[in-house]
Design a protein around this motif. Structure first.
Motif, mmCIF file in Angstrom:
data_model
loop_
_atom_site.group_PDB
_atom_site.id
_atom_site.type_symbol
_atom_site.label_atom_id
_atom_site.label_comp_id
_atom_site.label_asym_id
_atom_site.label_seq_id
_atom_site.Cartn_x
_atom_site.Cartn_y
_atom_site.Cartn_z
ATOM 1 N N ASP A 48 103.877 17.284 -25.416
ATOM 2 C CA ASP A 48 103.583 17.284 -23.984
ATOM 3 C C ASP A 48 102.072 17.124 -23.749
ATOM 4 N N ALA A 49 101.272 17.842 -24.534
ATOM 5 C CA ALA A 49 99.805 17.734 -24.408
ATOM 6 C C ALA A 49 99.363 16.313 -24.769
ATOM 7 N N PHE A 50 99.952 15.779 -25.801
ATOM 8 C CA PHE A 50 99.630 14.407 -26.240
ATOM 9 C C PHE A 50 99.968 13.405 -25.132
ATOM 10 N N ASN A 106 89.654 19.799 -22.475
ATOM 11 C CA ASN A 106 90.120 20.223 -21.149
ATOM 12 C C ASN A 106 91.626 20.061 -21.134
ATOM 13 N N GLY A 107 92.291 20.853 -20.285
ATOM 14 C CA GLY A 107 93.738 20.692 -20.178
ATOM 15 C C GLY A 107 94.424 22.004 -19.903
ATOM 16 N N MET A 108 95.648 21.899 -19.444
ATOM 17 C CA MET A 108 96.338 23.104 -18.966
ATOM 18 C C MET A 108 96.748 24.045 -20.101
ATOM 19 N N TYR A 109 96.928 23.510 -21.311
ATOM 20 C CA TYR A 109 97.326 24.407 -22.404
ATOM 21 C C TYR A 109 96.181 25.346 -22.803
ATOM 22 N N LEU A 134 87.873 30.406 -26.008
ATOM 23 C CA LEU A 134 88.510 29.733 -27.147
ATOM 24 C C LEU A 134 87.486 28.901 -27.906
ATOM 25 N N THR A 135 87.600 28.883 -29.217
ATOM 26 C CA THR A 135 86.632 28.165 -30.053
ATOM 27 C C THR A 135 87.346 27.290 -31.087
ATOM 28 N N SER A 136 86.549 26.518 -31.812
ATOM 29 C CA SER A 136 87.109 25.572 -32.780
ATOM 30 C C SER A 136 87.564 26.243 -34.080
ATOM 31 N N SER A 137 87.084 27.467 -34.325
ATOM 32 C CA SER A 137 87.523 28.215 -35.516
ATOM 33 C C SER A 137 87.119 29.677 -35.381
ATOM 34 N N MET A 164 87.669 24.303 -28.459
ATOM 35 C CA MET A 164 89.030 24.068 -28.954
ATOM 36 C C MET A 164 89.606 22.894 -28.166
ATOM 37 N N THR A 165 90.565 22.181 -28.759
ATOM 38 C CA THR A 165 91.193 21.080 -28.010
ATOM 39 C C THR A 165 92.495 21.553 -27.357
ATOM 40 N N ASN A 166 92.919 20.775 -26.356
ATOM 41 C CA ASN A 166 94.179 21.060 -25.666
ATOM 42 C C ASN A 166 95.370 20.944 -26.624
ATOM 43 N N LEU A 167 95.245 20.073 -27.621
ATOM 44 C CA LEU A 167 96.321 19.926 -28.612
ATOM 45 C C LEU A 167 96.485 21.208 -29.422
ATOM 46 N N GLN A 168 95.337 21.762 -29.845
ATOM 47 C CA GLN A 168 95.382 23.027 -30.597
ATOM 48 C C GLN A 168 95.975 24.130 -29.725
ATOM 49 N N ALA A 169 95.511 24.183 -28.471
ATOM 50 C CA ALA A 169 95.978 25.232 -27.560
ATOM 51 C C ALA A 169 97.481 25.116 -27.306
ATOM 52 N N ALA A 170 97.990 23.877 -27.283
ATOM 53 C CA ALA A 170 99.427 23.681 -27.055
ATOM 54 C C ALA A 170 100.224 24.360 -28.178
ATOM 55 N N ILE A 171 99.779 24.156 -29.407
ATOM 56 C CA ILE A 171 100.444 24.812 -30.542
ATOM 57 C C ILE A 171 100.304 26.329 -30.389
ATOM 58 N N GLY A 172 99.116 26.768 -29.994
ATOM 59 C CA GLY A 172 98.865 28.198 -29.797
ATOM 60 C C GLY A 172 99.788 28.824 -28.760
#
Ligand SMILES: *Cc1c(COP(=O)(O)O)cnc(C)c1O
Length: 384
Positions: free
Chosen positions: A28-30, A38-41, A60-63, A236-244
């Motif tokens: 969905d994020a993709f 940026n993004g809703m996730y 939220l951060t990259s690591s 952090m990216t929206n893709l990472q957040a989606a998994i989170g």
């Protein structure tokens, strides 16, 4: 979702547990094309963490490492300052201090929970000490009452490195909610994962704003492309957040599996062999509750050589394990002259291993691992 009925030929020490939910959110994020930072996730993941921890501000951060670095910068730690960290931890805890030009000072750990020893911390406090980073190692909560008291009495900052203990409890409250700030990691082997990723949690709005500024290259919040400080790209990216987000929906299930693992290890190992110390039982909601990120054991009569042989032999039998962390003060970037100062760290490191702790393990596998562990320790004890 992957599910294993039998005993696998190779049992990994850990592995991510990803379901259809994470997959759906990720796609969905993709499809939304909001694949960057940026993004809703991202908003949703922040809210889920905030609600879970009952902490108002999440950055939220990259690591986990970049979360630690950002938190130390936001705390105003500078070159020449000292930061007390446990000698037995993942390298990132000390490296983040070094990035700043500050000096990590290594404290010993407690022999039973393997977390930083408050007595050792007290002895190391100097005029230069500006912060303590406590680490909830392998899911075990630190002695927060004593650490908070030391931090308060000496007017120093307390950071909780909660990378290995999301959901663990100290005196009825989740760890990561006691100190001035806490950091989390969502690396692939952590309690929940976003692939790579991390977070800073705090109740202090000002601190959260500072962290946000530093994380986003130092760009002003109300004047685009105006940079107030030298910041970093630690987003952090929206893709990472989606998994989170998917993982947060399943967090109770994932932690329940860690408990089940621990209970099965106790069932198959407790009282079965002498001189094998099992991960401390930390089951009490009111006192200490571990989330058993890595279920671990200490072979009392072993030394480094035998411990490494044990790991090697288990691997040959299809069981991947991990050695305890090397004391940081023993490794090249941090080598100190007096080796055995942190006695417990060295004792534990030479005898400790992390057993497979994946949430996808079956009971048959844990039974097999336990039997094989006992049998292999016995083989090694018969060696001269
Ligand atoms: C995993 C971990 C970190 C951060 O790791 P990243 O890989 O940067 O996310 C920090 N401290 C401890 C104790 C850890 O286990």
């Amino acid at each position: 979702m992957k599910s294993y009925k039998k005993i696998r030929k190779f049992i990994p020490v850990s592995e991510p547990n990803l379901s259809e939910i994470e997959r759906e959110y990720l796609i969905d994020a993709f499809d939304s094309t909001w694949i960057s930072s940026n993004g809703m996730y991202l908003e949703k993941f922040k809210k889920l963490l905030s609600r879970y921890l009952d902490i108002p501000y999440i950055v939220l951060t990259s690591s986990g490492t970049t979360a630690l670095h950002t938190a130390l910068l936001a705390a105003g730690i500078k070159k020449g300052d000292e930061v007390i960290v446990p000698d037995l931890t993942y390298i990132a805890t000390a490296n983040a201090v070094t990035y700043i030009g500050a000096t990590p000072v290594f404290a010993d750990v407690l022999k039973d929970t393997w977390t930083i020893s408050p007595e050792s911390v007290e002895k190391l406090i100097s005029k230069k000490t500006k912060a303590i980073i406590c680490v909830h190692l392998y899911g075990n909560p630190c002695d927060m009452d004593k650490l908070l008291k030391i931090a308060k009495n000496n007017n120093i900052f307390l950071i909780e490195d909660t990378a290995e203990a999301l959901g663990s409890i100290y005196k009825g409250k989740k760890v990561g909610t006691f100190g001035d700030v806490s950091v989390f990691s969502f690396y692939g082997n952590k309690t929940i994962t976003t692939g790579e990723g991390g977070a800073i949690a705090t109740r202090n709005k000002n601190f959260a704003q500072k962290s946000l500024l530093l994380r986003g290259q130092g760009m002003s919040f109300n004047r685009r492309y105006w940079f107030e400080v030298v910041g970093y790209n630690y987003r952090m990216t929206n893709l990472q957040a989606a998994i989170g987000c998917g993982q947060m929906r399943r967090i109770d299930e994932l932690i329940a599996k860690k408990f089940r693992n621990a209970n099965l290890y106790y069932k198959y190992l407790e009282g079965k062999i002498d001189n094998l110390i099992l991960h401390k039982k930390l089951f009490s909601e009111k006192e200490m509750k571990s989330t058993y990120w890595m279920f671990s054991v200490i072979v009392k009569d072993f030394n480094l050589k035998k411990r490494d042989l044990l790991i090697e032999k288990l691997l040959k039998k299809g069981i991947e394990t991990r050695p305890f962390f090397y004391p940081i003060s023993s490794m090249p970037p941090y080598k100190k002259s007096k080796k055995d100062e942190n006695k417990n760290c060295y004792y534990l490191f030479e005898r400790g291993i992390n057993l497979p702790s994946s949430t996808l393990l079956t009971e048959e596998e844990i039974k097999f691992i336990s039997k094989t562990l006992i049998e292999t320790i016995k083989e090694l004890r018969n060696l001269r």
